[in-house]
Structure formats: C-alpha cells, structure tokens
Enzyme design. Structure first.
Site, PDB file in Angstrom:
ATOM      1  CD  GLN A 279      -6.799  -4.340   4.335  1.00  0.00           C
ATOM      2  OE1 GLN A 279      -7.705  -4.976   4.766  1.00  0.00           O
ATOM      3  NE2 GLN A 279      -6.930  -3.065   3.968  1.00  0.00           N
TER       4      GLN A 279
ATOM      5  CG  HIS B  60      -1.938   1.003   1.344  1.00  0.00           C
ATOM      6  ND1 HIS B  60      -1.529   2.328   1.846  1.00  0.00           N
ATOM      7  CD2 HIS B  60      -3.204   0.952   1.188  1.00  0.00           C
ATOM      8  CE1 HIS B  60      -2.780   3.062   2.017  1.00  0.00           C
ATOM      9  NE2 HIS B  60      -3.651   2.217   1.510  1.00  0.00           N
TER      10      HIS B  60
ATOM     11  CG  ASP C 266       0.688  -2.196   6.237  1.00  0.00           C
ATOM     12  OD1 ASP C 266      -0.333  -2.441   6.943  1.00  0.00           O
ATOM     13  OD2 ASP C 266       0.726  -1.425   5.251  1.00  0.00           O
TER      14      ASP C 266
ATOM     15  CB  CYS D 180      -4.070   3.326  -1.512  1.00  0.00           C
ATOM     16  SG  CYS D 180      -5.279   4.478  -1.273  1.00  0.00           S
TER      17      CYS D 180
HETATM   18  N1  C6P Z   1      -6.347   0.407   3.161  1.00  0.00           N
HETATM   19  C1  C6P Z   1      -8.043   0.033   1.772  1.00  0.00           C
HETATM   20  O1  C6P Z   1      -9.235   0.409   1.114  1.00  0.00           O
HETATM   21  P1  C6P Z   1      -4.938   3.893   7.249  1.00  0.00           P
HETATM   22  O2  C6P Z   1      -5.589   4.811   6.086  1.00  0.00           O
HETATM   23  O3  C6P Z   1      -3.750   4.669   7.837  1.00  0.00           O
HETATM   24  O4  C6P Z   1      -6.038   3.495   8.274  1.00  0.00           O
HETATM   25  O5  C6P Z   1      -4.405   2.516   6.608  1.00  0.00           O
HETATM   26  C2  C6P Z   1      -3.600   2.590   5.402  1.00  0.00           C
HETATM   27  C3  C6P Z   1      -3.057   1.095   4.908  1.00  0.00           C
HETATM   28  C4  C6P Z   1      -1.959   0.799   5.108  1.00  0.00           C
HETATM   29  N2  C6P Z   1      -1.829  -0.607   4.718  1.00  0.00           N
HETATM   30  C5  C6P Z   1      -2.740  -1.243   4.020  1.00  0.00           C
HETATM   31  C6  C6P Z   1      -2.278  -2.653   3.812  1.00  0.00           C
HETATM   32  C7  C6P Z   1      -3.770  -1.160   3.921  1.00  0.00           C
HETATM   33  O6  C6P Z   1      -4.762  -1.721   3.255  1.00  0.00           O
HETATM   34  C8  C6P Z   1      -4.296   0.643   4.500  1.00  0.00           C
HETATM   35  C9  C6P Z   1      -5.643   1.067   4.059  1.00  0.00           C
HETATM   36  C10 C6P Z   1      -7.658   0.766   2.694  1.00  0.00           C
HETATM   37  O7  C6P Z   1      -7.622  -0.927   1.060  1.00  0.00           O
HETATM   38  C11 C6P Z   1      -7.615   2.345   2.504  1.00  0.00           C
HETATM   39  S1  C6P Z   1      -6.528   2.877   1.215  1.00  0.00           S
END
Ligand code: C6P
Length: 425
Positions: A223, A143, A220, A384
C-alpha cells in the site's frame, strides 16, 4: 521524493485546493480508459484503489504490443521474438530496481505479488533460519498476507508469533515494540501502510531499531508503492514485498526486493526450469540470482506491463501527485468529521490514501451497495485485516481509497451520496 517513510506530509493541515489544476487532472484522467465510463447510469467514481489501481493507456499498450508483436518465452529461444521478449523482461527488472533504488537488478525477484513475495521469504529464509522458540514480530494492523505465512512457518518450525499492539487511533505502540525487541526476535515483518486504516508506519526507524536488536526486517509495501517512490536503501530493510496491480501495473505480477547476502544464502523455493544451473539424478545445482527463485515460465506480459507502469510513473510529477493525494485525504477527513453519523476508523497522524468509516449502525456492505448504485466504487468488509477489525470490535468498514487521479469533486459526490444513503437506510 516528496514523501519520506516517517511521513512528513500529512493531510490534516493542508488546504483543500488541488495542487494539480483542473486541466492537468483532466489530462491525467484521460490516460486511464476505465475511468471514462458510467456505471448504473452514473459517471464512475473509483474509490477502490487500495484493492487495485486503474491502468494508464501506456500499460495497456505495452501489454498489447507484447502479445501482438513480441510474444515468446524468455531466456531460451534462438529467435528474434525470444530476444525481444527477453530484452523487455530484463529491462523491466532494471527499471524497477532503479525506481526502488535497489543496489542491483538481480535483487528484484518476480513473484505473483505481495502475498507470494512474503510466502517466498517465509518458506526459504524462514525455514532455513528459524527454529523452535525463535520469535517473529508482526503488528496488529497487518494484512492476512503478512500474518498467515508466518503462522504457517511457526507451525513448521516451532517459532513464535508476537504482535506489536496498535492504539485506538491506529498507530503502532512504539514503547511495546522496543520492549518486544529486547527479546531479540529473529524477524520483524511489518506493513509500510495499513490497507484498512491508512496508517503510514515509520519503517526506517522501525528497521533501525530491529537491526540494532539483531532482527531481519521485511516490509510489506503493497500500500505504499501506489502513493510515493519508495527507496529501499534509505529504509534499510532486508526484504520489501509489493504488487504490480496496486501501482498501476497488471495483476498477477509483483516483486520481492532482498539484500543480496540474504538472497544468496536462501535455498530455492519452487523447483523446475530456469532455476537450475545443472540437473542430474545424482545432483542438481541452482541458478544464480534472481533466477534461482523464478522457476518455470514467468508472467512475461505482466513483467513488461509493470515495467511500463514504472516508466510511466517516472515521467510524472510525483511530488504534485503526493500533494494532491494528501489534499484529497484531508478534504475527505474534514467532510467525514462534519458528517453526523460517520465514525472514522483509523486516525493516525500519518496516513495515506484511505478513509475507513462506519455510518451510523448500517452494515458496511449495505452502504457499499447503495454507493455503487450511485456510481461510487468502494470496498467494504474486513479488508483481509481481521485482527485489527477484532480489536475495534467491528465486522468491517466502508473504505474509500484514493489515487492521484481522483478529484475533490468526486469526494464531494461521495458525501452527497452518503447523505442519500442515510435517508435510505
Ligand atoms: N490488499 C485490499 O483491498 P496481493 O493480493 O498479493 O496483491 O496483496 C496482498 C496485500 C498485502 N498487504 C497489504 C497491506 C495489502 O493491502 C494487500 C492487498 C487489497 O486492501 C486486497 S485484500
């Protein structure tokens, strides 16, 4: 917990029958107010869980309780409300530390979410440890939140970003990974579960290999946290970043787990109240962990809501949830594979919760809009994760992402709706 990071449980060879029976699922779903509505005159089918999960009543009640009864700042008031707020705030930290099997509560730093957690590591550990020519390894399926902070760090320090390739099926190329490690990178930053493909990476193995090569490891976990109970000590990683809103808690709150030795050595990031021990114009000294990294008034309600989410998860049968989700995914994969015109993107052997696909030549956004009109919420686009979309030479996908409260009937409804989409487009 049922699921280990090497992903022993896998959808494809499971039957389509639900491990949660209908009455259990109904009772579960009733706890989620958002799921009880119609959109565009159709009962809502919420398949956008990877973007954010819905919240159980227990979390909503905890937020209301805090704002109606305990609202106060933490760690600084000389009154009962401040005591109650502080207690709720710190109890949530302890609950989350236990949930993750962290060594100590001080190793949980509150942040706004995964993005901020990763930036915190990049701007503190990264700036203090990396210099020109040092290498950072990320994978091609990351991401943007696990790419851009490292690019910024590279710009600031002269460090170099290297990429572990991903196969056509959406799996890491472990041979190239092993080769890249021989260059002794300073950091390996990798996703536990890909948000765009659903791939579960073998993070324990990756961490062991990285450590053997002398690298620090950040995972990370955005998910993974929604799907099973993560054990940071079992993985052995140095940092684990995640978001509350993807694990049934509020938005705007998340955390960074870090190994104590690293957190203690890291300089602070944001300066201000709370993060100091003593301030004078001659010299300022910093607070101890975790407060050194928590400048200013924190998102108190968010922390309390996330604590309630953890408590709620602790009271559930997570093994049954895992089996149910595996079964849903297998069921969706089987239907997608039988559906003429669907191309699945992401066919890794170990996957969690994500069906990413293209439908004929249709633009994903058109498909998403037509599904929405039938009451089905999905995400479309690059998620993203532009680099992996570029690798597949596609602008994006349609992504249906599942949580334990989804049902097999909802999956059937998705494919019925896709048949209508085909006839329409
Ligand atoms: N993915 C999706 O629809 P935040 O925005 O900080 O809570 O998370 C960011 C983020 C980081 N790593 C991974 C693997 C993610 O999936 C996400 C967020 C959402 O897939 C919103 S873009």
């Amino acid at each position: 917990m049922a699921r280990v990071d090497t992903s022993t449980s896998m959808g494809t060879n499971l039957s389509a029958s639900a491990p949660l029976d209908e009455s259990e699922l109904n009772a579960l779903r009733e706890q989620f107010p958002t799921l009880q509505q119609s959109v565009h005159g159709k009962p809502l089918i919420y398949f956008d869980n990877a973007a954010t999960t819905q919240k159980p009543r227990a979390v909503i009640d905890a937020l209301q309780q805090y704002y109606c009864n305990d609202n106060s700042n933490v760690h600084r008031g000389a009154h009962l409300l401040a005591d109650r707020a502080t207690q709720g705030f710190e109890e949530a930290r302890i609950a989350l530390a236990k949930y993750l099997n962290a060594e100590a509560a001080e190793q949980i730093i509150w942040t706004r979410g995964t993005t901020e957690s990763i930036n915190l590591v990049a701007q503190t550990w990264g700036r203090s440890q990396l210099s020109k020519g040092d290498e950072i390894l990320v994978s091609a399926m990351e991401h943007h939140a696990n790419i851009v902070p490292w690019q910024l760090l590279c710009e600031a320090t002269g460090a170099l970003l290297k990429v572990i390739p991903v196969s056509g099926d959406g799996e890491l190329d472990l041979e190239v990974y092993a080769n890249l490690l021989t260059r002794r990178p300073k950091l390996v930053a990798i996703t536990h579960v890909s948000n765009a493909l659903g791939t579960i990476n073998p993070v324990k193995q990756l961490t062991e290999q990285a450590h053997a090569a002398g690298a620090t490891v950040l995972i990370d976990g955005a998910q993974a946290m929604p799907h099973w109970q993560v054990d940071v000590q079992d993985i052995g990683c140095d940092f684990y970043a995640f978001s509350g809103h993807k694990m049934f808690g509020p938005t705007g709150i998340g955390a960074l787990y870090g190994k104590r030795r690293l957190l203690e050595a890291m300089p602070p990031w944001h300066g201000g109240g709370e993060m100091i021990a003593r301030v004078s114009f001659e010299k300022t000294t910093y607070n101890e962990l975790p407060y050194k990294f928590e400048a200013g008034t924190p998102h108190i309600a968010g922390v309390i809501g996330l604590g309630a989410a953890v408590q709620w998860l602790n009271a559930q049968n997570r093994e049954a949830f895992c089996r149910h989700e595996d079964s849903l995914l297998a069921y969706a994969h089987a239907q997608a594979d039988d559906f003429k015109g669907i191309t699945r993107i992401g066919r890794a052997r170990h996957k969690a919760g994500v069906l990413s696909f293209l439908l004929n030549q249709s633009h994903p956004q058109d498909v998403g809009t037509l599904l929405d009109q039938q009451g089905i919420a999905v995400r479309t686009g690059h998620h993203c994760a532009m680099p992996i979309m570029d690798q597949y030479r596609i602008p994006g996908t349609v992504r249906a992402s599942f949580a334990f409260y989804n049902t097999h009937q909802e999956v059937d409804a998705l494919f019925r709706a896709l048949h209508k989409v085909v006839s329409f487009l």
